[in-house]
Every structure is written in structure tokens, then in C-alpha cells.
Design an enzyme around this catalytic site. Structure first.
Site, PDB file in Angstrom:
ATOM      1  N   GLN A 216      19.265  17.058  11.274  1.00 26.98           N
ATOM      2  CA  GLN A 216      19.439  17.382  12.686  1.00 26.98           C
ATOM      3  C   GLN A 216      20.800  18.036  12.826  1.00 26.98           C
ATOM      4  O   GLN A 216      21.812  17.353  12.952  1.00 26.98           O
ATOM      5  CB  GLN A 216      19.304  16.118  13.526  1.00 26.98           C
ATOM      6  CG  GLN A 216      17.969  15.401  13.319  1.00 26.98           C
ATOM      7  CD  GLN A 216      16.782  16.161  13.890  1.00 26.98           C
ATOM      8  OE1 GLN A 216      16.768  16.495  15.075  1.00 26.98           O
ATOM      9  NE2 GLN A 216      15.790  16.466  13.049  1.00 26.98           N
ATOM     10  N   GLY A 257      15.176  12.837  24.001  1.00 27.50           N
ATOM     11  CA  GLY A 257      14.890  13.253  22.629  1.00 27.50           C
ATOM     12  C   GLY A 257      15.543  14.574  22.256  1.00 27.50           C
ATOM     13  O   GLY A 257      16.141  15.249  23.098  1.00 27.50           O
ATOM     14  N   HIS A 258      15.378  14.970  20.999  1.00 25.94           N
ATOM     15  CA  HIS A 258      16.033  16.188  20.503  1.00 25.94           C
ATOM     16  C   HIS A 258      15.426  17.441  21.135  1.00 25.94           C
ATOM     17  O   HIS A 258      14.240  17.499  21.411  1.00 25.94           O
ATOM     18  CB  HIS A 258      16.006  16.279  18.986  1.00 25.94           C
ATOM     19  CG  HIS A 258      14.671  16.133  18.346  1.00 25.94           C
ATOM     20  ND1 HIS A 258      14.496  16.270  16.994  1.00 25.94           N
ATOM     21  CD2 HIS A 258      13.450  15.845  18.846  1.00 25.94           C
ATOM     22  CE1 HIS A 258      13.234  16.073  16.702  1.00 25.94           C
ATOM     23  NE2 HIS A 258      12.589  15.815  17.799  1.00 25.94           N
ATOM     24  N   ASN A 259      16.301  18.423  21.374  1.00 22.43           N
ATOM     25  CA  ASN A 259      15.896  19.718  21.919  1.00 22.43           C
ATOM     26  C   ASN A 259      15.332  19.655  23.327  1.00 22.43           C
ATOM     27  O   ASN A 259      14.734  20.621  23.801  1.00 22.43           O
ATOM     28  CB  ASN A 259      14.882  20.406  20.984  1.00 22.43           C
ATOM     29  CG  ASN A 259      15.492  20.745  19.639  1.00 22.43           C
ATOM     30  OD1 ASN A 259      15.503  19.913  18.733  1.00 22.43           O
ATOM     31  ND2 ASN A 259      16.051  21.935  19.531  1.00 22.43           N
ATOM     32  N   SER A 277      11.755  18.210  22.680  1.00 32.10           N
ATOM     33  CA  SER A 277      11.458  19.578  23.120  1.00 32.10           C
ATOM     34  C   SER A 277      10.858  19.701  24.509  1.00 32.10           C
ATOM     35  O   SER A 277      10.379  20.774  24.878  1.00 32.10           O
ATOM     36  CB  SER A 277      10.532  20.279  22.110  1.00 32.10           C
ATOM     37  OG  SER A 277      11.148  20.310  20.842  1.00 32.10           O
TER      38      SER A 277
END
Lengths: 374, 374, 374
Positions: A216, A257-259, A277
């Protein structure tokens, strides 16, 4: 202090609120909040309290007409009101928004604590770190290589600022909070205790033997005026950035969460979670324990009510209010809940119809046999 | 660095990802991931980005045929592809799994940080602690009496390792993470910031006056290659062990109760919770916010979808996919949701039948009276 | 020590529990728990284990008659039983409540660790702090100006006690836990690692440009004998107090909002969340992942089952058991779930009725046209 000597009371009993050291006059309040005094502007007060708990020494506030009865029965010494009529004979300050006036006055009563500028004894600040004017790092806190801390920002006890991370001006990184390597926090941001910004996103790829970690290498970025709640977590992006937009407020124990991208001025309530995302617009509200799955899209000003679930790649249109899991328009959700409440009666009606029809046909026809028991 | 000077942008706008210091060639990528180059293997690149955000200097990847259109329209300078056809004229590296190749290449671009071996100034390491070769303990971290830290393991700022706890080799205990007394963490494990391993289980017995704490004297044990997310919690056992199996990945804010056993290579997504003494098999997936109550059993390879709830002593068979609360087989869950959508029409049909029958019988019979209003 | 050399085992396999250093006799157990020995009171034991994992050297317990079979098949060397009959020929101690006896005995086997009194080297304790007799502050912990720590209370590594906060006697503030400024923690309280008491409540007012923070100037107060789980959060009040009543136990990752009042001896299970200003009575149980919205009221002894949701200003009567979202009386919740399971059959019955009626009427009448397809 008075509050330290307050006797223990059982839960549920109203109690006097915490009071500031010295008193103030109603005139001072009016000047600070920009309101008009009705009654004696020399009225002396020592605290601020809700209508039901206020005493003669307390300032209270009347949000709107619906609180008129409570206002009349309150023992408050003075009131913040939208209309003088609501305060009867109690001295008051008339303002457009009593709540706004309240928060302005509370802020003036309780100014941000000052901490001595610089890195305190017992803090661990790498020599390459750039500390802005008036910024402070408390004992037990760590600021790693190449990080930048803006002017007047307070890094509190045990907090962590990773390598090359940037925190803007006038921000607070609470006790035990963490801003991981290379992540960015804007101006006037607040990280409550234990908040984590920039933990690794949850990304793996099966390599035949096991789940292999996808590095990441992106960052998490908080724009200005963002607040992150206690023990809430914002993951860094796999590539690029996870972004929390300007003025957005995130409650305790929320997971981002990521993105993920969250637009400006949104509200994410306690224990809500957002999968990787997903994109939230401006002014979105996620109520408590809402779950938004991966790659979902939520339009500007949409509201997701408590515990609702938005499916993977799900869409909520701008301004829509949705509820339930799977999420439905709020009206439809309520209608269905009501309809399910009629199910038992409906089954009885079906059985009655079958019986009546059978009578008409002289004897139960095959199609209804046993179905009443189903 | 470029990324430090990146201008602020509003949320939602794509942006160039973080780039490594110096560039690389497509040939270097092919060699690292074991792929075949199509086109110029001297193609110079400086970063890695998604298809939509990549520029001419970026390497990107095409997961599968469904991304073909995005691949064609991408401005990426080179691609990782499962089939040369997908890259048109863009130089590419053909590999079996582009995602796997991506994570291998990202790992090679971003090697694990090295930290100076040993206990840093400002760390608190009991003299009885055994630190493996190359292991490090950062400032503000505590390692209590009798604990063991394996070779090359990094205990980061403010982390806590309790008495007689054991952490294996090549692991990372993130900032503010805690491994409580006597607990065991395997090799190549990662604890994200604020993760807690070995907090007391939630066990009490009523003693007539109150809830008396049942001493939690067991431990929590993470096998090798386990990752625990930011602020996630794994309780120690009352007696014996709480176990997270080899290669299992646990996301942020997940709760694992006392005496739980999770099999190898399972995935527990954000904010999932598992009650005491439940047993999960190998390769289980709990989606976000899933709740598994006490003493439940979930078979190998089962999938519990988002926000679903497994009841106390509930069972999910191996390979089953379940949804909803109470949980049902996923197909059944979807079917019921659809059927509820037909309820309004169904009630109208019942009323119509009642009316028609009444007509046939000349006048409404008692059994239908009022029922239309129910 | 034996437990450090225990071989790695796959998950799911039973294993011997952690054993105390030296053995004990059944007579010692009986004396400690106030029970009657049947069989040889000199029986030597070395550990405590569950019925299924116990060996000849272990003491185990039989909760009630339902465990009779397990008791007979257990290899335990001795048993705690409610009735001698349940232990067959195995030496036993007869007690009213085996679980209570178990926790008493475990506590005697595992006495609270002693820590050297005073502020450890590497702790940061303001000179104005009053430390009670035998109280300790570990390295990396911070206690700010004017705080008070009661006798024998342990402030563990990296914990934070804010200015003018008060912690009573015989309490434990776990590693990385935080008690924010002016908050109060009673006697015999336990804060598990990462627990936060007194983070700011989630209160904002729109000022035309953005969400303006309402200063949270109240406090959070834990009465005596309260336990707060790992990474759980309790917000301070806007004004006045957030109160957790005497003897109430709060599990990991629970969120308690500002101005909430929780009565005595309540149980809040993992990941439950309570919105602002809600009031819970005495002896309330919130199961895992329950969501209680703002301004709700839950009566004494009420039970909210797993993942249920209580609406804004919702009411749960004393003693009631509620389930689902929106929450219903538990019986009604189960009934509705069952009824939905009959929906498919019900729709088939409606279609059959329509067909039969149509036949009676010679040809499908308009009112049924198409409705079978709806």
C-alpha cells in the site's frame, strides 16, 4: 474546584454542568455572539446548562418554538432565544441561531489550551523535522524523519507522526493518535485520541500458497477543517490517495477504506464503515453503523440511515435518503416494514378465501389441499 | 519531493500517484515479475498508476478482458497484461496474473524500511528481554520482563509488548499496537497501528451483588503470516488460547472474542465481530460488519456477506454463502427480499379476490368483513 | 517455562491450557471457594481446564446438568460441581455456582501483578499530580497537571491521564488507554488497552460555511467497578456528564456517545454503539453490534439482541427483549421472519385462487388480469 467536590450521584439524575472559573454578564454574552439583550444586560451568570438542568446562575438556550414549554419551566437565569417571546420574563439574548450562539459562547469560555512551543523533554523528534512557529510536541510523542508540523499545531502525548508526513497549522493530533508515513493532514484538523490516519489498506492477491500483501504505497490525505473521531481509522491508498474532503467530520470507530474519496462537509457517524474505492459526494450523511461496500457511489447530500448497507458497486443518487439492507429509498423501506406487519392477517384471508371457494365448489378442490397448513 | 509539493485538489478528481525516487525500465519489470516483454524493453517509466490515472511515465495493469476498453483508452506508458492482445501498441509485459505481478513489482520498488537494530534511546526494554538479531525497538515503546522479539522484527514507536510475550521473526508491531502478557505472535506478522492482541475476554459471573470478572488467564496466539488491522482487537482466552490461523488477514476495527479459533488463510473484513468460543474454518470470508455470535461454527471456505448475523451456536456449512440477519443461504435471502417487494400487489389481489367472491355469493360474507382494512 | 516451549499446533486442535507454576490440592480449592470435598481432598492438581481439554492434572467444572455427559467423559482430575452426582467417581468440590467458584479459584491462582509504587523512570507525571499510596505510573505514560490517581491504581505503559482527571483506587489504566481532561474514573475500574474515556462528543452546528464544532466542555464519568474494553470509546458530554453506572461492563470497540447515561450493572457487548443523549437503565444488555440512536430510552433489565437497531427517540420498556431493525419485540421479530418464509407459497395460493375464481366465473375477469405476473 467545585466540580471536583461534586458528590457522586446515581446515573439518570440531572446535575449541574461544569462551570467556568469566574462569572460573566449577559451583556458580555450578547457582545460575543452578536445578539440583542432583552432585560438586564448586567445579569450575572456563572455557567451554561440545558433548560432542564440550568439554575438561576446559568445561561441556557431555546433552540426553537417546540422548546417553548421547557423554556417557560426552566430555572435558567438567562436564555439565548430566536424570539424574545420565548423567554417570557427571563432576561435573554435574541439571536438568529441559539445553537450557533451557544457554541460561539462556549468557545469563548473555554479557549483552546496553550502548550509551550517546541519539542518537550521526553518527545522524540527527528532533527530533520520542521516544526512551525508555536507548534508543540508533547512527551512520549514521536515525529519521524522529514515530517512537517504546521504553526501552532499540537502533537499530544504518545502521538505518532511518520516519516515525511505533513500536518498543517492550528491542528491537534490527540494522545496516541497516528499519522503514518507521507500522509497529509490539513489546517485546523483535529485527530481525537487513538485515531489512525494512513494505516495500510486491506489488499491481498492469492499467489497459490496464500494471500500475498499488495504493498500500500499511496497515502491518506485530510483536507482542512477535518475531524477524525477516537480510534477511527483511515487507510492509505494502494496507489494515489484516500481523501477526506474539507470540513468533513468523522465520528469514533469509523473505518474508511483505501482509495476512498469523501467529499467536503460530509458527516460520518459512529462505527460507519466504507469499503475500498468508494466515492462519497459533498454533504453526505452516513448515520451510525452504516456499511458502504467496495466501489460504491453516493451522491451529494445523500443520507444513509442507521445500520443501512450499500452493496458493492451500489449507487445512491444525490439527495436520496436510503435505509435497510439491501438499502431502499427510505419511504419504500418503511412501507415494506409495514406490509410485513400485515402478513399474518393476509395469510388468514387467503385461508378464508380458500375455504369459501371450496364451499362454493362443493368440497375442497385439489389446488387448496394442505396449502392452509403451509 | 514532488509528492510533498503536490497542489491541494478537491476530492473526486483523479491525481497522479506517489512516484518512486528514480525511474526503471520495462525490462527490469519483466525480470522482476518473470514476464515476457512485448515492445521496447528499454521503455523508461517513473511510477505505477491505475489505468484511468496513469500517464506516459507510468506502468499500469490490466486485470482481465473486462478491462480491455479501459486499457485501450489508458495513457499508461506500459502495461502488465494477461494477454498481449489487451495492450494494443502499448509496450507490455505478459504475465499469468497482472495483480500478482503488480504487487511483486510494488514490493521491489518500496522495500521494507530498515531500522537500526537494537533498543533505541527512549525505548523501555527490560534487561531480561531477548532481542533477535537485527530486531529493533523504537523510542516510546515498552517491552516487559521475559518477552522475546524475533530476528529483524520491528517494534515501532509507542508499541507495547507484555511480560513473557513472544513475537517471531520479520514481524512488525506498529505504532501504539499492543501484544499483551504471554501472548504469541508468529513470523512475518504485521500489527497495524493501535491493534491489540491479548486484551481480556469479556467474561463475568453474577455473584449476587454484581458482575464478577472471570480472570482471563489464557492467551491469544497469531500463527505465521497473520496481519491484524488498525485498532482491531483480539481477546485472550479465559483458559487455553484464542488462535488466528496461519496467513489469515484481519481488517481494521475487527473484534475477535475469547477462545475463538480462526482457521488458516481466512479474511475478516472491516468491523466484523466474532463472539466468544466460535470456530471458523480455513479460508473463511467474513465481509464488512458481519456479526458472529458466541459458540457458532463456520465451515471451511464459507462466505458471510456484509452485515449478516450468525446466531448463537449457529452453523454455516463449508462452502456455503449466507446473508442477512438471521442469516440465510444467499439465494434464499435474495428471493425473500424480492418477494417482500411483491407484498403490496399481493394484498391488492387478496382484496380483489374477496370482492369478487362476495359478489359471487351475493353480498359480502362475514369472513371478509373489515379484513381489507387490516 | 513450559508454556513458552509449547509446540505450534494448527488451529482447532484442543490443547492444554496455561498452567500455574506449582500445583495445588483439592482441599485448597474447597477452602478457597467455600465448597464441600467429595473424594480425596489431597488430590494434587497443576492446572484448570475445560471439560474437553482437561487432563488428569487439571481441575475442571460442570456448569449444570446439561453438561452431565461431558462431565462423565472428561479426563479431568477433579471437578467443581453443583451436585456430587455429576462427578461420578472423580473427586469433586460441591458448590452452589461452579462458574463463580471457578472465577474465585482462578483469581487466587493468578493474583493481580504488583508494580513498584510511584512514577517510573521514563514516565511523565506533572509535579502537581497527587499519586495515591502504592499507585504506579509506568514508563511512557503521561499524567497531566492537577490529575489525581488513587491508591494502588496502575497507570500502564503509554497510558494518558489528562489535566485534572481523577482515577480512583485499585483501578488499572491499560497500555495506551486514555482518560481525558477532567474526566472521572471510579474505584476498581479497568480500562483495557487503547480504551478512550472523554473524547469529544460529535456535535456541530452549521454556520453557513461549514459544520462548526460545538465545544464539548462536559466530562465522562465512570462509577466504581466499571470495565471498558480494548479500543472502546466513551465521549465526554457537551455540558454536564456522560455516565457509565456502577458495575457496568463495556466490551471492545463499543462507542458511547456524549451525554449518554448507562445505569448500573449493565452489559454492552462488542461493537455496540449508543448515540448522543440516550438513557439506558440498570441491568440493560446490549448484544454485539447493537445500534442505539440518539435520545433513545431503554428501561431497566431490557435486552436488545445482536445487531438490532433502536431508532432516534425510540423506547424499549423495562424487561422487554427486542430484535431487528427497526427493533420489534423478540417474539414478533421471529414470527415475521417465519411469515416471510411462507410468502412464496402464499403468492402461489393467491394465483390458484384467481384461476379457480376465473373458472367459476367462466373466463378471467378484468380484476385478475396480469396480476399473476406482478
Amino acid at each position: 474546584m467545585a466540580r471536583s467536590r461534586a458528590p457522586r450521584q446515581g446515573p439518570g439524575r440531572p446535575r449541574r454542568p461544569v462551570a467556568p472559573e469566574k462569572g460573566f454578564t449577559l451583556g458580555q454574552v450578547a457582545a460575543a455572539v452578536g445578539g440583542r439583550v432583552h432585560g438586564d444586560d448586567g445579569t450575572r451568570l456563572t455557567g451554561v446548562a440545558t433548560l432542564d438542568t440550568a439554575g438561576p446562575g446559568d445561561l441556557s438556550w431555546v433552540a426553537d418554538d417546540r422548546r417553548e414549554r421547557d423554556a417557560k419551566s426552566s430555572r435558567a437565569g438567562a436564555l439565548l432565544v430566536p424570539d424574545a417571546r420565548l423567554s417570557a420574563d427571563t432576561p435573554c439574548v435574541v439571536v438568529a441561531s441559539p445553537q450557533l450562539a451557544l457554541s460561539i459562547w462556549l468557545a469563548s469560555l473555554h479557549p483552546e489550551e496553550k502548550t509551550p512551543a517546541g519539542a518537550a523533554r521526553g518527545s522524540f523528534v527527528h532533527r530533520s523535522v520542521r516544526l512551525g512557529a508555536g507548534a508543540s510536541v508533547a512527551a512520549g510523542a514521536t515525529v519521524e524523519k522529514g515530517a512537517r508540523i504546521g504553526a501552532r499545531t499540537r502533537v499530544r502525548a504518545g502521538a505518532f507522526i511518520g516519516a515525511e508526513a505533513e500536518v498543517g497549522a492550528d491542528s491537534v493530533v490527540g494522545p496516541g493518535a497516528a499519522v503514518m508515513a507521507r500522509c497529509k493532514v490539513g489546517d485546523r484538523c483535529i485527530l481525537q485520541p487513538g485515531a489512525v490516519v494512513g494505516s495500510d489498506g486491506f489488499g491481498y492477491v492469492w499467489d497459490g500458497q496464500g494471500h500475498r500483501k499488495v504493498p500500500q504505497v499511496g497515502i491518506a490525505r485530510l483536507e482542512d477543517d477535518v475531524e477524525i473521531g477516537a480510534n477511527a481509522t483511515v487507510d492509505r491508498a494502494t496507489l494515489g490517495e484516500t481523501v477526506i474532503g474539507r470540513g468533513t467530520k468523522v465520528d469514533n470507530l469509523v473505518q474508511v477504506g483505501h482509495n476512498v474519496t469523501v467529499g467536503a462537509h460530509s458527516i460520518l457517524c459512529g462505527q460507519a464503515g466504507i469499503g475500498g474505492s468508494s466515492r462519497l459526494g459533498r454533504g453526505v450523511t452516513l448515520a451510525g453503523q452504516v456499511g458502504v461496500s467496495d466501489h460504491a457511489t453516493i451522491g451529494d447530500g445523500a443520507v444513509v440511515t442507521g445500520q443501512a448497507g450499500i452493496a458493492r458497486q451500489g449507487r445512491v443518487e444525490a439527495g436520496q435518503i436510503v435505509s435497510g439492507m439491501p438499502a431502499l429509498p427510505h419511504r419504500e423501506f418503511l412501507k415494506r416494514a409495514a406490509l410485513v406487519g400485515k402478513l399474518e392477517a393476509a395469510l388468514a384471508r387467503i385461508s378464508a378465501l380458500e375455504a369459501a371457494l371450496a364451499k362454493l365448489e362443493k368440497g375442497g378442490p385439489p389446488w387448496s389441499s394442505g396449502s392452509e397448513k403451509s
